[in-house]
Design an enzyme around this catalytic site. Sequence first.
Site, PDB file in Angstrom:
ATOM      1  N   ASP A 173       0.798  -1.193  -0.033  1.00 49.08           N
ATOM      2  CA  ASP A 173       0.139  -0.071  -0.068  1.00 49.08           C
ATOM      3  C   ASP A 173       0.919   1.381  -0.148  1.00 49.08           C
ATOM      4  O   ASP A 173       0.195   2.318  -0.202  1.00 49.08           O
ATOM      5  CB  ASP A 173      -0.884   0.035   1.306  1.00 49.08           C
ATOM      6  CG  ASP A 173      -0.117  -0.289   2.607  1.00 49.08           C
ATOM      7  OD1 ASP A 173       0.804   0.386   2.788  1.00 49.08           O
ATOM      8  OD2 ASP A 173      -0.881  -0.523   3.513  1.00 49.08           O
ATOM      9  N   HIS A 213       6.547  -7.757  -1.269  1.00 53.16           N
ATOM     10  CA  HIS A 213       5.440  -8.167  -2.149  1.00 53.16           C
ATOM     11  C   HIS A 213       5.306  -7.012  -3.194  1.00 53.16           C
ATOM     12  O   HIS A 213       4.405  -6.928  -3.964  1.00 53.16           O
ATOM     13  CB  HIS A 213       4.351  -8.317  -1.724  1.00 53.16           C
ATOM     14  CG  HIS A 213       4.300  -9.679  -0.768  1.00 53.16           C
ATOM     15  ND1 HIS A 213       3.516 -10.034   0.181  1.00 53.16           N
ATOM     16  CD2 HIS A 213       5.323 -10.723  -0.849  1.00 53.16           C
ATOM     17  CE1 HIS A 213       3.789 -11.269   0.829  1.00 53.16           C
ATOM     18  NE2 HIS A 213       4.822 -11.594   0.093  1.00 53.16           N
ATOM     19  N   CYS A 255       4.002   0.901 -21.004  1.00 50.48           N
ATOM     20  CA  CYS A 255       5.262   1.297 -20.819  1.00 50.48           C
ATOM     21  C   CYS A 255       5.877   2.085 -21.992  1.00 50.48           C
ATOM     22  O   CYS A 255       5.305   2.032 -22.820  1.00 50.48           O
ATOM     23  CB  CYS A 255       6.210  -0.356 -21.086  1.00 50.48           C
ATOM     24  SG  CYS A 255       7.742  -0.319 -20.444  1.00 50.48           S
ATOM     25  N   THR A 315       0.939  -9.180  11.156  1.00 48.63           N
ATOM     26  CA  THR A 315       0.699 -10.393  10.106  1.00 48.63           C
ATOM     27  C   THR A 315       0.246 -11.849  10.417  1.00 48.63           C
ATOM     28  O   THR A 315       0.676 -12.246  11.861  1.00 48.63           O
ATOM     29  CB  THR A 315       2.306 -10.632   9.393  1.00 48.63           C
ATOM     30  OG1 THR A 315       2.292 -11.697   8.467  1.00 48.63           O
ATOM     31  CG2 THR A 315       3.498 -10.771  10.348  1.00 48.63           C
ATOM     32  N   PRO A 332      -3.682  -8.406  17.631  1.00 45.32           N
ATOM     33  CA  PRO A 332      -4.592  -8.842  18.738  1.00 45.32           C
ATOM     34  C   PRO A 332      -4.917 -10.418  18.981  1.00 45.32           C
ATOM     35  O   PRO A 332      -5.753 -10.626  19.498  1.00 45.32           O
ATOM     36  CB  PRO A 332      -5.952  -7.963  17.795  1.00 45.32           C
ATOM     37  CG  PRO A 332      -5.383  -7.366  16.482  1.00 45.32           C
ATOM     38  CD  PRO A 332      -3.940  -7.654  16.426  1.00 45.32           C
ATOM     39  N   ALA A 372      -1.540  -2.550  16.542  1.00 44.08           N
ATOM     40  CA  ALA A 372      -0.476  -1.968  16.158  1.00 44.08           C
ATOM     41  C   ALA A 372      -0.601  -0.317  16.602  1.00 44.08           C
ATOM     42  O   ALA A 372       0.658   0.104  17.249  1.00 44.08           O
ATOM     43  CB  ALA A 372      -0.087  -2.458  14.946  1.00 44.08           C
TER      44      ALA A 372
END
Length: 247
Positions: free
Chosen positions: A103, A118, A147, A187, A213, A230
């Site tokens: 993100d 990733h 491209c 994660t 959590p 977090a």
Amino acid sequence: MGIAEELGLRVSPGLRVVALTGAGISLESGVPIFRGKGSMWEIPEARRLAERAGPPWNTRETWEYYEWRRGLVSRCKPNRAHYALAEMERYFEDFLLITQNVDGLHAKAGSRRLLELHGSMWRGRCIECGRVIDLPETPLKALPPLCPCGRPLRPDVVQFGEPIDPVVLDAAFKASKKAELFLVIGTSAVVHPAAQMPLIAIEGGARAVEINPNATPLTPFMSLSIRGRAAEVLPRLWEELLSSALG
Ligand code: NAD
């Protein structure tokens, strides 16, 4: 007893620190996770678009799905956990942030010593000439984006089942091996090879702290597991580690 003492750590700028983050760190910024409650699959439009996206990933349909995700993330801001990691990077001389997230919120919060395992939804990659192109604007003018060589780009994101860039992977494993403190944040620790990194660090003698959590398959191996969100837990943990260093 403070957390540093509990972990048997002497906190100083020379401490070797690695943090591994997953989708949970961005949840409080409004980015949906992939599994369980609050996941993207609870949003019918996301499901519909995701079903039409697929190999070779450079089609209009794939980009319609990614534009939906990019639009959503463009309205999200980094949270206190992202900023705490950027502050830690400024304090520790040997610090690496490894993220599974695509993100871009860590970079937006100021993190620079960052490995995006990733890839990123804010870049495109040409499957013909290999060029990687920044695509910071959404919506894009044309789908699929092209491209400079004229061919359609795919998102520069590692899809399930695809290999991670070996250079990136090697750097992540090397840093994990020599880490003294390894933080595992948000994660589910079921996606490999990321889930192996904390184990490699622990084998090398690192103290490992999980912030989540929920329990994960890694929980039994942790020096400390903090059950919480977090954005609340990480800034507190960082403050405590820093105050133990100062005094
Ligand atoms: P995941 O969706 O499998 O797991 C998310 C984890 O976050 C869970 O263990 C959950 O308990 C925890 N969590 C939930 N709320 C939290 C909070 N407030 N604070 C801390 N933890 C919280 O995510 P994953 O392990 O990153 O694996 C999913 C894969 O999907 C990754 O490979 C990633 O590339 C991709 N993904 C990325 C994004 C993103 O870029 N933000 C979002 C969804 C999925």
